[in-house]
Every structure is written in structure tokens, then in C-alpha cells.
Design a protein around this motif. Sequence first.
Motif, PDB file in Angstrom:
ATOM      1  N   ASP A 131       0.857  -1.184   0.000  1.00 42.20           N
ATOM      2  CA  ASP A 131       0.000   0.000   0.000  1.00 42.20           C
ATOM      3  C   ASP A 131       0.888   1.228   0.000  1.00 42.20           C
ATOM      4  N   ASP A 132       0.478   2.220  -0.763  1.00 43.10           N
ATOM      5  CA  ASP A 132       1.232   3.453  -0.930  1.00 43.10           C
ATOM      6  C   ASP A 132       0.239   4.592  -0.776  1.00 43.10           C
ATOM      7  N   ALA A 133       0.317   5.318   0.325  1.00 40.38           N
ATOM      8  CA  ALA A 133      -0.631   6.398   0.594  1.00 40.38           C
ATOM      9  C   ALA A 133       0.113   7.713   0.770  1.00 40.38           C
ATOM     10  N   LEU A 134      -0.609   8.797   0.555  1.00 41.14           N
ATOM     11  CA  LEU A 134      -0.053  10.129   0.769  1.00 41.14           C
ATOM     12  C   LEU A 134      -0.802  10.796   1.911  1.00 41.14           C
ATOM     13  N   LEU A 135      -0.068  11.600   2.631  1.00 44.27           N
ATOM     14  CA  LEU A 135      -0.615  12.343   3.758  1.00 44.27           C
ATOM     15  C   LEU A 135      -0.073  13.754   3.697  1.00 44.27           C
ATOM     16  N   PHE A 136      -0.961  14.718   3.906  1.00 42.81           N
ATOM     17  CA  PHE A 136      -0.522  16.088   4.141  1.00 42.81           C
ATOM     18  C   PHE A 136      -0.919  16.418   5.561  1.00 42.81           C
ATOM     19  N   GLN A 137       0.027  16.954   6.306  1.00 44.00           N
ATOM     20  CA  GLN A 137      -0.318  17.426   7.643  1.00 44.00           C
ATOM     21  C   GLN A 137       0.473  18.686   7.948  1.00 44.00           C
ATOM     22  N   CYS A 138      -0.165  19.553   8.706  1.00 40.66           N
ATOM     23  CA  CYS A 138       0.525  20.753   9.139  1.00 40.66           C
ATOM     24  C   CYS A 138      -0.009  21.152  10.507  1.00 40.66           C
ATOM     25  N   GLY A 139       0.805  21.875  11.211  1.00 45.22           N
ATOM     26  CA  GLY A 139       0.414  22.359  12.526  1.00 45.22           C
ATOM     27  C   GLY A 139       1.641  22.710  13.331  1.00 45.22           C
TER      28      GLY A 139
ATOM     29  N   PHE B 188       5.045  21.907   8.028  1.00 42.37           N
ATOM     30  CA  PHE B 188       4.305  21.698   6.788  1.00 42.37           C
ATOM     31  C   PHE B 188       4.872  20.405   6.233  1.00 42.37           C
ATOM     32  N   GLU B 189       4.103  19.305   6.329  1.00 40.34           N
ATOM     33  CA  GLU B 189       4.657  17.992   6.009  1.00 40.34           C
ATOM     34  C   GLU B 189       3.937  17.306   4.863  1.00 40.34           C
ATOM     35  N   LEU B 190       4.732  16.836   3.941  1.00 39.21           N
ATOM     36  CA  LEU B 190       4.281  16.005   2.842  1.00 39.21           C
ATOM     37  C   LEU B 190       4.811  14.610   3.127  1.00 39.21           C
ATOM     38  N   VAL B 191       3.916  13.645   3.228  1.00 44.04           N
ATOM     39  CA  VAL B 191       4.282  12.314   3.693  1.00 44.04           C
ATOM     40  C   VAL B 191       3.837  11.271   2.680  1.00 44.04           C
ATOM     41  N   ARG B 192       4.698  10.300   2.484  1.00 40.65           N
ATOM     42  CA  ARG B 192       4.361   9.122   1.690  1.00 40.65           C
ATOM     43  C   ARG B 192       4.500   7.922   2.617  1.00 40.65           C
ATOM     44  N   GLN B 193       3.404   7.181   2.790  1.00 32.66           N
ATOM     45  CA  GLN B 193       3.393   6.053   3.719  1.00 32.66           C
ATOM     46  C   GLN B 193       3.349   4.746   2.950  1.00 32.66           C
ATOM     47  N   PHE B 194       4.307   3.879   3.250  1.00 31.04           N
ATOM     48  CA  PHE B 194       4.419   2.580   2.606  1.00 31.04           C
ATOM     49  C   PHE B 194       4.051   1.485   3.594  1.00 31.04           C
ATOM     50  N   SER B 195       3.199   0.560   3.169  1.00 30.76           N
ATOM     51  CA  SER B 195       2.887  -0.632   3.959  1.00 30.76           C
ATOM     52  C   SER B 195       3.549  -1.827   3.304  1.00 30.76           C
ATOM     53  N   PHE B 196       4.130  -2.668   4.125  1.00 28.92           N
ATOM     54  CA  PHE B 196       4.869  -3.834   3.654  1.00 28.92           C
ATOM     55  C   PHE B 196       4.191  -5.109   4.144  1.00 28.92           C
TER      56      PHE B 196
ATOM     57  N   LEU C 167      -4.055  26.764  11.326  1.00 28.37           N
ATOM     58  CA  LEU C 167      -4.112  25.983  10.082  1.00 28.37           C
ATOM     59  C   LEU C 167      -3.911  24.485  10.267  1.00 28.37           C
ATOM     60  N   ASP C 168      -3.955  23.974  11.492  1.00 27.03           N
ATOM     61  CA  ASP C 168      -3.766  22.528  11.706  1.00 27.03           C
ATOM     62  C   ASP C 168      -4.652  21.723  10.763  1.00 27.03           C
ATOM     63  N   LYS C 169      -4.051  20.750  10.095  1.00 20.44           N
ATOM     64  CA  LYS C 169      -4.801  19.963   9.113  1.00 20.44           C
ATOM     65  C   LYS C 169      -4.119  18.629   8.902  1.00 20.44           C
ATOM     66  N   THR C 170      -4.924  17.593   8.681  1.00 18.76           N
ATOM     67  CA  THR C 170      -4.439  16.265   8.310  1.00 18.76           C
ATOM     68  C   THR C 170      -5.350  15.742   7.211  1.00 18.76           C
ATOM     69  N   VAL C 171      -4.770  15.381   6.066  1.00 16.48           N
ATOM     70  CA  VAL C 171      -5.555  14.903   4.926  1.00 16.48           C
ATOM     71  C   VAL C 171      -4.828  13.709   4.295  1.00 16.48           C
ATOM     72  N   TRP C 172      -5.564  12.620   4.092  1.00 19.63           N
ATOM     73  CA  TRP C 172      -5.030  11.398   3.480  1.00 19.63           C
ATOM     74  C   TRP C 172      -5.572  11.204   2.073  1.00 19.63           C
ATOM     75  N   THR C 173      -4.792  10.529   1.233  1.00 21.50           N
ATOM     76  CA  THR C 173      -5.295  10.159  -0.094  1.00 21.50           C
ATOM     77  C   THR C 173      -6.457   9.187   0.011  1.00 21.50           C
TER      78      THR C 173
ATOM     79  N   SER D   1      -8.342   9.600  -6.266  1.00 17.80           N
ATOM     80  CA  SER D   1      -7.062   9.534  -6.972  1.00 17.80           C
ATOM     81  C   SER D   1      -6.076  10.510  -6.339  1.00 17.80           C
ATOM     82  N   LYS D   2      -4.799  10.339  -6.681  1.00 18.49           N
ATOM     83  CA  LYS D   2      -3.782  11.286  -6.218  1.00 18.49           C
ATOM     84  C   LYS D   2      -4.010  12.659  -6.821  1.00 18.49           C
ATOM     85  N   ASP D   3      -4.430  12.691  -8.087  1.00 19.69           N
ATOM     86  CA  ASP D   3      -4.702  13.979  -8.725  1.00 19.69           C
ATOM     87  C   ASP D   3      -5.801  14.740  -7.983  1.00 19.69           C
ATOM     88  N   GLU D   4      -6.868  14.034  -7.629  1.00 19.06           N
ATOM     89  CA  GLU D   4      -7.961  14.670  -6.889  1.00 19.06           C
ATOM     90  C   GLU D   4      -7.455  15.154  -5.520  1.00 19.06           C
ATOM     91  N   PHE D   5      -6.659  14.336  -4.853  1.00 15.86           N
ATOM     92  CA  PHE D   5      -6.056  14.697  -3.568  1.00 15.86           C
ATOM     93  C   PHE D   5      -5.294  16.014  -3.690  1.00 15.86           C
TER      94      PHE D   5
END
Length: 145
Positions: free
Chosen positions: A46-54, A66-74, A101-107, A112-116
Motif C-alpha cells: 500500500d502506498d498512501a499520501l498524507l498532508f499534515q501541518c500544525g 508543513f509535512e508532505l508524507v508518503r506512507q508505505f505498507s509492507f 491551520l492545523d490539518k491532516t488529509v489522506w489520499t 485519486s492522487k490527482d484529486e487529492f
Amino acid sequence: MMDAHMALDVLNEMLNESGFDFDNPNPKLAWDVFKEFSNIKVDVSDDALLFQCGEYDHTGETLFHFELVRQFSFEVDEEYDHMEQLRLTIYYKPNEELKGLDKTVWTYDYNSKDEFFNELEKIDSIRIPLEKYVPFAAETDQEEI
């Protein structure tokens, strides 16, 4: 397809090739590079994206992250084994506007990633730090969570 254990090196290489400076970061450039990086296929379950800030105090000093995160599941033998997160963090000195502006948003919340990315670019938690404030540092890391 990229091996997940090479992802941090690939992101850092892409940032360096773009002219990104970790000591004087351009957040718009980081955003664009991360979007491009997110399209590289990775060999994981699994390959997910996360945006979080705070505002966080991970270093002994309260900073706006201001964090751009890519989460990998193995998986091993089709069973969950572990997760890793690759983070691109951009640091700002906190202020009253950023504090709200605290925020957490997952793909996972999008089709889709584009919509995200398209939806994220419409929210203040992205636009205000990217357009209005100058960060003072950035870093990347990848670790098991």
C-alpha cells in the motif's frame, strides 16, 4: 518500479536536481517536486499520501510544520509486516495565522492522487504557508512507524 528503501534517496535527488535548498527552502518548489515524486510507482502493498501541518514541539522548540508524507505498507507472505513514512518537512516560525491551520488529509479520502492534490491546493492550510510565509529550513527522512 522503485524499491521503497530507495525512496528517500530518489526524493532527495529530485529535490537537488530541481535546485531546492534545504537551508533556504522554496515551499512551492518542494510541493511540485513531491507531486512528481508521488507518481513514481513503489513496490509495496500500500502506498498512501498524507498532508499534515500544525504547530509541534518535536525538537524542543514549537515550530509550524508543513509535512508532505508518503506512507508505505509492507507485507511478508501476504501478511502485514510494517509501515514506513517518508517525510518532507518544511519549518516555519509560528505565528497566529499559521497556528489556526492545523490539518491532516489522506489520499484515502479521495478517488485519486490527482484529486487529492487538486483539492489540497484549494485549502488555506496549503495556500497560506506556500504563498504568504517564508520557511527557514526543510528536511527529509524515512522511518518505520
